[in-house]
Write an enzyme that holds these catalytic residues in place. Structure first.
Site, PDB file in Angstrom:
ATOM      1  N   ASP A 150       0.759  -1.262   0.138  1.00  0.00           N
ATOM      2  CA  ASP A 150       0.075  -0.071   0.061  1.00  0.00           C
ATOM      3  C   ASP A 150       0.960   1.431   0.102  1.00  0.00           C
ATOM      4  OD1 ASP A 150      -2.429   1.414   0.217  1.00  0.00           O
ATOM      5  OD2 ASP A 150      -3.189   0.131   1.565  1.00  0.00           O
ATOM      6  N   ASP A 208     -10.478   3.096  -3.289  1.00  0.00           N
ATOM      7  CA  ASP A 208     -11.160   1.696  -2.731  1.00  0.00           C
ATOM      8  C   ASP A 208     -12.722   1.729  -3.289  1.00  0.00           C
ATOM      9  OD1 ASP A 208      -9.104   1.658  -1.095  1.00  0.00           O
ATOM     10  OD2 ASP A 208      -9.807   1.427   0.602  1.00  0.00           O
TER      11      ASP A 208
HETATM   12  C1  GAL Z   1      -6.173   1.191   1.684  1.00  0.00           C
HETATM   13  C2  GAL Z   1      -6.393   0.041   0.539  1.00  0.00           C
HETATM   14  C3  GAL Z   1      -7.511  -1.062   1.039  1.00  0.00           C
HETATM   15  C4  GAL Z   1      -7.055  -1.573   2.350  1.00  0.00           C
HETATM   16  C5  GAL Z   1      -6.684  -0.600   3.389  1.00  0.00           C
HETATM   17  C6  GAL Z   1      -5.971  -1.090   4.562  1.00  0.00           C
HETATM   18  O1  GAL Z   1      -5.079   1.954   1.193  1.00  0.00           O
HETATM   19  O2  GAL Z   1      -6.659   0.473  -0.514  1.00  0.00           O
HETATM   20  O3  GAL Z   1      -7.885  -2.069  -0.096  1.00  0.00           O
HETATM   21  O4  GAL Z   1      -5.783  -2.424   2.195  1.00  0.00           O
HETATM   22  O5  GAL Z   1      -5.837   0.535   2.712  1.00  0.00           O
HETATM   23  O6  GAL Z   1      -5.921   0.065   5.577  1.00  0.00           O
END
Ligand code: GAL
Length: 405
Positions: A150, A208
């Site tokens: 991430d 997301d």
């Molecule tokens: C976001 C990501 C999500 C999930 C989340 C966890 O940045 O896009 O899919 O992984 O973080 O904190």
């Protein structure tokens, strides 16, 4: 003699490079399929619920259908030990990740994990910046097969992003284990231009996804249509081993209150979930499910386990569909397939059921075809066109096979 030595060296180096590239390419020859913890459990994960999902994935026929990964998302971390080695949260994972990986592997499933290219993850847990090689070795030692990496708490610019993703990719490649590398910076720095070169097999293209059909003025977040509209345009960048990732499948989440429900993700109908599956398969997307696999109803199983539909996603040619018709109500996508057939999707974005007639010539397909409806598994006629009823928000999915006479 000297000349001969140099040519031999050159040959050795180029074959080493080709092998290294092949090794990377082999990791995701077709789009990865699996289940990820985040959209259902959020941070509330444990070895118990992951084992349950592994059991369900094996018992429901998902493994047979091609789903091969279980991914642990954010929230597993318990900091670092006195040798700076990442450790899991001992309450959530009392037996440790290695033992969980052994369990998951025993079901014929691979295990994925999550980290971030900064010191803290999105949910505020320990991340990998500055510890790339050490963490890659730790993951290898545990038997990890996939890393979602991430980009929270990291600088905005793309130069830094490329460096940080490249660094982790190299660490994984050196670690001695095949670990699929998933770049997750939400499309903000156009990773379709650089993520493959940086060592990723797939890259998120959008924010997301929330569990809803589309964005509304009240709740500003991405639904299925919003994510689709971005990802569908990126077809030139997908190829065997490298995939655009429009985020998880919402199929079967209904009214569940996990992260997919945030900012207005109030759920979709089965017709809309079936559309998501159809469009994701046309876009050669990773098929990462997120509902509770132990509680799938018949409609969810029908959508997620249809072998003819999955075959479109996993087709060996590795082409993402192009959108050939894009008006306010009707979208038509075309995806060439390895055996010379074409997959064609017709999406009704409108609020009403309607009749649609598609002349195949209009989408560049000349000749006569036999038409198979991949959701009903029935023949849908033959010829130079298709005409039929399409429900509001429904996607029809067909395989067209050229007729010889
Ligand atoms: C976001 C990501 C999500 C999930 C989340 C966890 O940045 O896009 O899919 O992984 O973080 O904190």
């Amino acid at each position: 003699m000297k000349k001969r030595f140099f040519s031999l060296m050159l040959l050795a180096i180029s074959s080493y490079c080709a092998n290294a590239q092949d090794a990377v390419k082999k990791l995701a020859v077709t789009p990865p399929m699996g289940w990820m913890t985040w959209n259902y459990y959020g941070e509330d994960i444990s070895e118990q619920n992951i084992k349950e999902m592994a059991d369900a994935m094996a018992n429901t026929g998902m493994v047979k259908a091609g789903y091969q990964y279980i991914m642990i998302d954010d929230g597993w971390q318990g900091g670092r030990d006195n040798r700076n080695m990442m450790i899991p949260d001992a309450k959530k994972f009392p037996s440790g990740i290695k033992s969980l990986a052994d369990y998951v592997h025993s079901k014929g499933i691979k295990l994925g994990i999550y980290s971030d290219a900064a010191t803290l993850t999105c949910a505020g847990y320990t991340a990998s910046l500055g510890f790339e090689e050490q963490d890659a070795k730790t993951f290898t030692g545990w038997g990890i097969d996939y890393l979602k990496y991430d980009y929270c708490n990291a600088p905005e610019d793309s130069t830094t992003a490329k460096e940080r993703y490249g660094k982790m990719a190299r660490a994984l490649q050196k670690s001695g284990r095949d670990i699929t590398f998933s770049v997750c910076e939400w499309g903000d720095r156009q990773p379709w231009h650089w993520a493959a070169k940086a060592g990723g097999q797939l890259w998120r293209t959008t924010a997301d996804i929330r569990n809803k059909w589309k964005n509304t003025s009240k709740e500003n977040s991405a639904g299925i249509m919003d994510v689709y509209d971005i990802n569908v345009e990126l077809y030139p960048y997908a190829s065997v081993g490298h995939w655009n990732d429009p985020d998880m499948l919402n199929v079967g989440l209904y009214k569940h209150a996990g992260p997919a429900a945030w900012s207005g993700g109030n759920g979709c109908t089965d017709i809309e979930y079936q559309s998501q599956m159809s469009l994701w398969c046309m876009m050669a997307s990773p098929l990462i499910t997120s509902c509770n696999l132990a509680q799938m109803n018949e409609a969810t199983k029908r959508i997620l386990l249809n072998p003819d539909v999955i075959a479109i996603d996993q087709d060996a040619l590795g082409k993402q569909s192009a959108r050939k018709i894009n008006d306010t109500i009707w979208n038509v996508l075309v995806k060439p397939l390895a055996n010379g057939d074409y997959a064609v999707a017709i999406l009704n974005r409108g609020d009403n059921e309607a009749i649609y007639k598609l002349d195949f010539e209009k989408i560049g397909l000349n000749g006569k075809y036999t038409i198979t409806d991949l959701w009903s598994h029935k023949s849908s006629g033959k010829g130079k066109s298709w005409k039929g009823q399409v429900k509001s928000h429904e996607t029809k999915l067909f395989r067209l096979h050229i007729q010889n006479n």
